[in-house]
Design an enzyme around this catalytic site. Structure first.
Site, PDB file in Angstrom:
ATOM      1  N   ASP A  25       0.960  -0.821  -0.404  1.00  0.00           N
ATOM      2  CA  ASP A  25       0.364  -0.204  -0.296  1.00  0.00           C
ATOM      3  C   ASP A  25       0.943   1.314  -0.398  1.00  0.00           C
ATOM      4  O   ASP A  25       1.942   0.693  -0.213  1.00  0.00           O
ATOM      5  CB  ASP A  25      -0.893  -0.480   0.959  1.00  0.00           C
ATOM      6  CG  ASP A  25      -2.161   0.534   1.054  1.00  0.00           C
ATOM      7  OD1 ASP A  25      -1.970   1.620   0.872  1.00  0.00           O
ATOM      8  OD2 ASP A  25      -2.949  -0.282   0.927  1.00  0.00           O
TER       9      ASP A  25
ATOM     10  N   ASN B 287      -5.032  -4.448  -7.347  1.00  0.00           N
ATOM     11  CA  ASN B 287      -6.515  -3.710  -6.489  1.00  0.00           C
ATOM     12  C   ASN B 287      -6.393  -2.264  -6.109  1.00  0.00           C
ATOM     13  O   ASN B 287      -7.583  -0.935  -5.941  1.00  0.00           O
ATOM     14  CB  ASN B 287      -6.872  -4.737  -5.371  1.00  0.00           C
ATOM     15  CG  ASN B 287      -8.216  -4.014  -4.923  1.00  0.00           C
ATOM     16  OD1 ASN B 287      -9.023  -4.157  -4.930  1.00  0.00           O
ATOM     17  ND2 ASN B 287      -7.301  -3.601  -3.582  1.00  0.00           N
TER      18      ASN B 287
ATOM     19  N   TYR C 172     -12.868   8.029 -13.277  1.00  0.00           N
ATOM     20  CA  TYR C 172     -13.626   6.443 -12.451  1.00  0.00           C
ATOM     21  C   TYR C 172     -13.649   5.238 -13.635  1.00  0.00           C
ATOM     22  O   TYR C 172     -13.213   4.535 -13.925  1.00  0.00           O
ATOM     23  CB  TYR C 172     -13.834   6.592 -11.563  1.00  0.00           C
ATOM     24  CG  TYR C 172     -14.038   5.571 -10.968  1.00  0.00           C
ATOM     25  CD1 TYR C 172     -13.383   4.528  -9.788  1.00  0.00           C
ATOM     26  CD2 TYR C 172     -15.526   4.330 -11.065  1.00  0.00           C
ATOM     27  CE1 TYR C 172     -13.375   3.690  -9.085  1.00  0.00           C
ATOM     28  CE2 TYR C 172     -15.331   3.697 -10.253  1.00  0.00           C
ATOM     29  CZ  TYR C 172     -14.272   2.929  -9.682  1.00  0.00           C
ATOM     30  OH  TYR C 172     -13.961   1.985  -8.610  1.00  0.00           O
TER      31      TYR C 172
ATOM     32  N   LYS D 224     -11.509   2.391 -15.852  1.00  0.00           N
ATOM     33  CA  LYS D 224     -12.057   0.513 -15.592  1.00  0.00           C
ATOM     34  C   LYS D 224     -12.448   0.335 -16.665  1.00  0.00           C
ATOM     35  O   LYS D 224     -12.239  -1.258 -16.721  1.00  0.00           O
ATOM     36  CB  LYS D 224     -13.061   1.051 -14.074  1.00  0.00           C
ATOM     37  CG  LYS D 224     -13.490   1.637 -12.742  1.00  0.00           C
ATOM     38  CD  LYS D 224     -12.021   0.682 -12.497  1.00  0.00           C
ATOM     39  CE  LYS D 224     -11.380   0.906 -10.876  1.00  0.00           C
ATOM     40  NZ  LYS D 224     -10.748  -0.325 -10.157  1.00  0.00           N
TER      41      LYS D 224
ATOM     42  N   ILE E 249     -20.058  -1.769  -2.586  1.00  0.00           N
ATOM     43  CA  ILE E 249     -19.080  -2.354  -1.120  1.00  0.00           C
ATOM     44  C   ILE E 249     -19.001  -1.487  -0.346  1.00  0.00           C
ATOM     45  O   ILE E 249     -18.513  -0.255  -0.920  1.00  0.00           O
ATOM     46  CB  ILE E 249     -17.908  -3.259  -2.107  1.00  0.00           C
ATOM     47  CG1 ILE E 249     -18.017  -4.065  -2.998  1.00  0.00           C
ATOM     48  CG2 ILE E 249     -17.193  -4.282  -0.453  1.00  0.00           C
ATOM     49  CD1 ILE E 249     -19.353  -4.989  -3.182  1.00  0.00           C
TER      50      ILE E 249
ATOM     51  N   THR F 113     -16.510  -0.259   1.978  1.00  0.00           N
ATOM     52  CA  THR F 113     -14.674   0.418   2.167  1.00  0.00           C
ATOM     53  C   THR F 113     -15.228   1.880   2.236  1.00  0.00           C
ATOM     54  O   THR F 113     -16.195   2.661   2.404  1.00  0.00           O
ATOM     55  CB  THR F 113     -14.510  -0.048   1.304  1.00  0.00           C
ATOM     56  OG1 THR F 113     -14.440   0.975  -0.241  1.00  0.00           O
ATOM     57  CG2 THR F 113     -14.406  -1.363   0.570  1.00  0.00           C
TER      58      THR F 113
HETATM   59  N1  LIG Z   1     -15.775  -0.280  -3.006  1.00  0.00           N
HETATM   60  C1  LIG Z   1     -16.490  -0.019  -4.360  1.00  0.00           C
HETATM   61  O1  LIG Z   1     -17.544   0.374  -3.581  1.00  0.00           O
HETATM   62  C2  LIG Z   1     -15.669  -0.872  -5.235  1.00  0.00           C
HETATM   63  C3  LIG Z   1     -16.496  -1.168  -6.533  1.00  0.00           C
HETATM   64  C4  LIG Z   1     -16.051  -1.488  -7.748  1.00  0.00           C
HETATM   65  C5  LIG Z   1     -14.925  -1.139  -7.263  1.00  0.00           C
HETATM   66  N2  LIG Z   1     -13.739  -0.880  -6.184  1.00  0.00           N
HETATM   67  C6  LIG Z   1     -12.707  -0.766  -6.478  1.00  0.00           C
HETATM   68  O2  LIG Z   1     -11.708  -1.449  -5.502  1.00  0.00           O
HETATM   69  C7  LIG Z   1     -10.549  -1.593  -5.403  1.00  0.00           C
HETATM   70  C8  LIG Z   1     -10.060  -0.904  -3.535  1.00  0.00           C
HETATM   71  O3  LIG Z   1     -11.209   0.190  -3.597  1.00  0.00           O
HETATM   72  P1  LIG Z   1     -12.089  -0.048  -2.148  1.00  0.00           P
HETATM   73  O4  LIG Z   1     -13.224   0.196  -2.363  1.00  0.00           O
HETATM   74  O5  LIG Z   1     -10.889  -1.392  -0.805  1.00  0.00           O
HETATM   75  O6  LIG Z   1     -11.091   0.919  -1.315  1.00  0.00           O
HETATM   76  P2  LIG Z   1     -10.034   1.888  -0.181  1.00  0.00           P
HETATM   77  O7  LIG Z   1      -9.930   3.098  -0.039  1.00  0.00           O
HETATM   78  O8  LIG Z   1     -11.187   0.738   1.150  1.00  0.00           O
HETATM   79  O9  LIG Z   1      -8.726   1.211  -0.573  1.00  0.00           O
HETATM   80  C9  LIG Z   1      -7.813   1.891  -1.561  1.00  0.00           C
HETATM   81  C10 LIG Z   1      -6.216   1.268  -1.371  1.00  0.00           C
HETATM   82  O10 LIG Z   1      -5.667   1.492  -1.907  1.00  0.00           O
HETATM   83  C11 LIG Z   1      -4.578   1.663  -1.457  1.00  0.00           C
HETATM   84  N3  LIG Z   1      -3.852   2.739  -2.878  1.00  0.00           N
HETATM   85  C12 LIG Z   1      -4.675   4.036  -2.992  1.00  0.00           C
HETATM   86  N4  LIG Z   1      -3.727   4.569  -3.579  1.00  0.00           N
HETATM   87  C13 LIG Z   1      -2.664   3.783  -4.177  1.00  0.00           C
HETATM   88  C14 LIG Z   1      -1.875   3.439  -4.717  1.00  0.00           C
HETATM   89  N5  LIG Z   1      -1.160   5.122  -5.952  1.00  0.00           N
HETATM   90  N6  LIG Z   1      -0.649   3.198  -4.194  1.00  0.00           N
HETATM   91  C15 LIG Z   1      -1.201   2.118  -3.755  1.00  0.00           C
HETATM   92  N7  LIG Z   1      -1.511   1.881  -3.221  1.00  0.00           N
HETATM   93  C16 LIG Z   1      -3.277   2.527  -3.607  1.00  0.00           C
HETATM   94  C17 LIG Z   1      -5.391   3.032   0.039  1.00  0.00           C
HETATM   95  O11 LIG Z   1      -4.740   3.632   0.761  1.00  0.00           O
HETATM   96  C18 LIG Z   1      -6.287   1.894   0.086  1.00  0.00           C
HETATM   97  O12 LIG Z   1      -5.219   1.630   1.153  1.00  0.00           O
HETATM   98  C19 LIG Z   1     -10.347   0.063  -5.999  1.00  0.00           C
HETATM   99  O13 LIG Z   1      -9.629  -0.299  -7.655  1.00  0.00           O
HETATM  100  C20 LIG Z   1     -11.890   0.145  -6.340  1.00  0.00           C
HETATM  101  O14 LIG Z   1     -12.053   1.684  -7.552  1.00  0.00           O
HETATM  102  C21 LIG Z   1     -14.334  -0.904  -5.200  1.00  0.00           C
END
Ligand SMILES: NC(=O)c1ccc[n+]([C@@H]2O[C@H](COP(=O)([O-])OP(=O)(O)OC[C@H]3O[C@@H](n4cnc5c(N)ncnc54)[C@H](O)[C@@H]3O)[C@@H](O)[C@H]2O)c1
Length: 255
Positions: A38, A91, A162, A166, A195, A197
């Site tokens: 991270d 991710n 975004y 994606k 989701i 988060t």
């Molecule tokens: N939560 C949702 O509803 C949802 C839906 C579809 C897709 N996603 C995708 O799932 C993935 C995870 O998201 P999440 O919901 O767990 O969010 P989150 O914010 O809880 O976790 C994302 C993590 O990525 C890290 N991060 C961000 N930029 C970074 C970088 N440049 N280098 C290294 N680490 C980095 C952050 O520090 C964080 O720990 C993302 O790609 C997000 O787009 C999330």
């Protein structure tokens, strides 16, 4: 350790939070040694502590996936720690709120907001695949899952940046799957719906009821519900699966 990832070495980016943390924990539960990456080592270390407390093996790594030198180091340090890289979960990602004001339509969005989003969500996945695949070619195979989104398959108002990132992840996933199928490297992506988060907390605080009308199951998914699918896709159980976009969204896309 027994489990569907027993004996495998894995790397997960964005492993300090949300979907990445849940998946790192599930990978370790299934027997993988996990490199948790991270932005900061301290945030990744919190996930590592949970894994070790549960009896698993993990290390914490710091790196920004938008920076090529950082990604090269993440992959090199994973391999140095565990000897090889069998499974990679690309991710790490950000939301529109991380790069500009919320609620902007396409004509209102700045060039910087668009570029900054692509740098992390799309270029970051490309860079991870570039270095992971080089290692997997050298060792004779591997499995990659990238995190896309339902926003990789449909449009979402006020999220041009975004959605572009994606859709790009879906495209490079399919392309890499074709390029490396004969090298025993499988490449898939997961397309989560909404989701629970830290990423979605601000949006849900404002618009939960309106957004849930679009979800047949009428609830947010949990990070663990994505993690279970990702672990299976990374494992040898999914041996004929490559180039796939796996939707996990409580029925959003079907509606
Ligand atoms: N939560 C949702 O509803 C949802 C839906 C579809 C897709 N996603 C995708 O799932 C993935 C995870 O998201 P999440 O919901 O767990 O969010 P989150 O914010 O809880 O976790 C994302 C993590 O990525 C890290 N991060 C961000 N930029 C970074 C970088 N440049 N280098 C290294 N680490 C980095 C952050 O520090 C964080 O720990 C993302 O790609 C997000 O787009 C999330």
């Amino acid at each position: 350790m027994t489990g569907i990832l027993a004996g495998k070495s894995a790397l997960v980016t964005g492993g300090a939070s949300g979907i990445g943390r849940a998946t790192a924990l599930a990978m370790a539960r299934e027997g993988a040694r996990v490199a948790v990456a991270d932005m900061t080592e301290a945030s990744a270390a919190a996930t590592v502590e949970l894994i070790i407390a549960a009896g698993g093996q993990a290390i914490a790594l710091a790196g920004d996936v938008a920076k090529e030198a950082d990604v090269a180091t993440l992959v090199a340090r994973s391999v140095a720690a565990f000897g090889r890289l069998d499974c990679a979960f690309n991710n790490a990602g950000i939301s529109p709120r991380d790069v500009g004001p919320a609620g902007q339509r396409t004509h209102e969005m700045s060039r910087a907001s668009f570029d900054d989003m692509l740098a992390v969500n799309l270029t970051g996945v490309f860079l991870c695949m570039k270095y992971e695949i080089a290692q997997m070619l050298a060792q004779g195979g591997g499995s990659i899952v990238n995190t896309a989104s339902i926003a990789g398959l449909v449009g979402l108002p006020s999220a041009s940046n975004y959605v572009a990132s994606k859709h790009g992840v879906v495209g490079i996933t399919k392309t890499a799957a074709m390029e490396y199928a004969s090298d025993k490297i499988r490449v898939n992506c997961v397309n989560p719906g909404y989701i629970k988060t830290p990423m979605t907390d601000p949006t849900m605080a404002e618009r939960y009821d309106a957004l849930m009308t679009k979800v047949p199951m009428s609830r947010l998914g949990l990070p663990e519900e994505i993690a279970e699918a990702v672990v299976w896709m990374l494992s040898d159980k999914a041996s004929f699966m490559t180039g796939a976009s796996q939707i996990i969204d409580g029925g959003y896309y079907a509606a």
